[in-house]
Scaffold this motif. Sequence first.
Motif, PDB file in Angstrom:
ATOM      1  N   ASP A 155       0.696  -1.170  -0.135  1.00  0.00           N
ATOM      2  CA  ASP A 155      -0.089   0.169  -0.102  1.00  0.00           C
ATOM      3  C   ASP A 155       0.852   1.294  -0.065  1.00  0.00           C
ATOM      4  N   PRO A 156       0.762   2.079  -0.896  1.00  0.00           N
ATOM      5  CA  PRO A 156       1.688   3.314  -1.235  1.00  0.00           C
ATOM      6  C   PRO A 156       1.506   4.171  -0.042  1.00  0.00           C
ATOM      7  N   TYR A 157       0.543   4.175   0.712  1.00  0.00           N
ATOM      8  CA  TYR A 157       0.067   5.224   1.867  1.00  0.00           C
ATOM      9  C   TYR A 157       0.741   4.811   3.001  1.00  0.00           C
ATOM     10  N   LEU A 158       1.305   3.489   3.027  1.00  0.00           N
ATOM     11  CA  LEU A 158       2.267   3.189   4.126  1.00  0.00           C
ATOM     12  C   LEU A 158       3.803   3.928   4.136  1.00  0.00           C
ATOM     13  N   ARG A 159       3.953   4.320   3.038  1.00  0.00           N
ATOM     14  CA  ARG A 159       5.248   4.815   2.817  1.00  0.00           C
ATOM     15  C   ARG A 159       5.250   6.354   2.440  1.00  0.00           C
ATOM     16  N   ILE A 160       4.214   6.910   2.088  1.00  0.00           N
ATOM     17  CA  ILE A 160       3.986   8.160   1.470  1.00  0.00           C
ATOM     18  C   ILE A 160       4.567   9.101   2.613  1.00  0.00           C
ATOM     19  N   LEU A 161       5.487  10.202   1.950  1.00  0.00           N
ATOM     20  CA  LEU A 161       6.112  11.312   2.715  1.00  0.00           C
ATOM     21  C   LEU A 161       5.180  12.260   2.863  1.00  0.00           C
ATOM     22  N   VAL A 162       4.392  12.264   4.401  1.00  0.00           N
ATOM     23  CA  VAL A 162       3.818  13.426   4.747  1.00  0.00           C
ATOM     24  C   VAL A 162       4.679  14.439   5.777  1.00  0.00           C
ATOM     25  N   ASP A 163       5.119  15.430   5.215  1.00  0.00           N
ATOM     26  CA  ASP A 163       5.973  16.295   6.243  1.00  0.00           C
ATOM     27  C   ASP A 163       5.666  17.851   5.848  1.00  0.00           C
ATOM     28  N   LYS A 164       6.543  18.647   6.478  1.00  0.00           N
ATOM     29  CA  LYS A 164       6.420  20.071   6.284  1.00  0.00           C
ATOM     30  C   LYS A 164       6.404  20.557   4.734  1.00  0.00           C
ATOM     31  N   ASN A 165       7.127  19.564   3.874  1.00  0.00           N
ATOM     32  CA  ASN A 165       7.128  20.071   2.261  1.00  0.00           C
ATOM     33  C   ASN A 165       6.245  19.157   1.457  1.00  0.00           C
ATOM     34  N   ASN A 166       5.662  17.980   1.972  1.00  0.00           N
ATOM     35  CA  ASN A 166       4.986  17.251   1.229  1.00  0.00           C
ATOM     36  C   ASN A 166       3.650  16.975   1.863  1.00  0.00           C
ATOM     37  N   SER A 167       2.359  17.321   1.229  1.00  0.00           N
ATOM     38  CA  SER A 167       1.130  17.130   1.966  1.00  0.00           C
ATOM     39  C   SER A 167       0.153  16.286   1.044  1.00  0.00           C
ATOM     40  N   LEU A 168      -0.906  16.040   1.775  1.00  0.00           N
ATOM     41  CA  LEU A 168      -2.156  15.075   1.308  1.00  0.00           C
ATOM     42  C   LEU A 168      -3.001  16.296   0.583  1.00  0.00           C
ATOM     43  N   ALA A 169      -4.087  15.758  -0.081  1.00  0.00           N
ATOM     44  CA  ALA A 169      -4.792  16.887  -0.793  1.00  0.00           C
ATOM     45  C   ALA A 169      -6.036  17.003   0.315  1.00  0.00           C
ATOM     46  N   SER A 170      -6.708  17.936   0.337  1.00  0.00           N
ATOM     47  CA  SER A 170      -7.544  18.508   1.454  1.00  0.00           C
ATOM     48  C   SER A 170      -8.576  17.639   1.331  1.00  0.00           C
ATOM     49  N   ASP A 171      -9.085  16.929   0.305  1.00  0.00           N
ATOM     50  CA  ASP A 171     -10.331  15.988   0.153  1.00  0.00           C
ATOM     51  C   ASP A 171      -9.768  14.449   0.366  1.00  0.00           C
TER      52      ASP A 171
END
Length: 235
Positions: free
Chosen positions: A48-64
């Motif tokens: 599952d790519p969301y297990l490894r997705i980088l979410v930090d100050k420079n990389n965000s998820l869509a608002s929806d």
Amino acid sequence: MTDEPDFYPLLLSAHSNSQFPDYINADIKEKISNPSFITELFFILQEDPYLRILVDKNNSLASDYIPLDLVELKNASYRINRQGLLLRDAAQEGLEKMAASARLEGLTLLASSAYRSYDYQDQVYRRHVNNLGRQAADRVSARPGHSQHQLGLALDFGCITNAFAATNEGRWLAANASRFGWSLSYPEGYEEITGYSWECWHYRYVGTELAQFIDTYFAGIQQYALRFIHEWEKL
């Protein structure tokens, strides 16, 4: 003679683009030369790519972005501090396995905060800005879209203060969480790397394979591993 592709130049490019600090740069470079590294990396990339997705100050998820498999946490081997806490199903299963193991040692893990929607993140961040000012708020609170909690894979344990580190449960998690696929997101002394001050209570479910990968090749620092994978997938 072998027909297998040579991935090492690409690994070196991802390593260089990750811009690791000098103190660990050479160590990581040496470890990625291990033939098992690319095998384990490719295995992780199939998950599952969301297990490894980088979410930090420079990389965000869509608002929806809202995970489709959120489940409500119930008192089980672990305990919840309030109703309405949500996690993705795989993370909930990982939490139950981990909590059951802790129970065997007489410890009860308390789940205190889990999934946060984009709008709720916005409320939390604005509250911190109002109370602390923007600069201080950015050390302790993610701007909306930049919180791991939106993934439905992050969980805050216990009292949600760094006093948790000195508790039996806090020490147990620090020593055992990665065996069950959980990784500490914001370790002490790594604010320059993670962007956030120490949060001994904040763990992210990454799955057992990626958790072991983080421990084996990146000194247990989640941000290093996810940054490397992020740069690899950009090549």
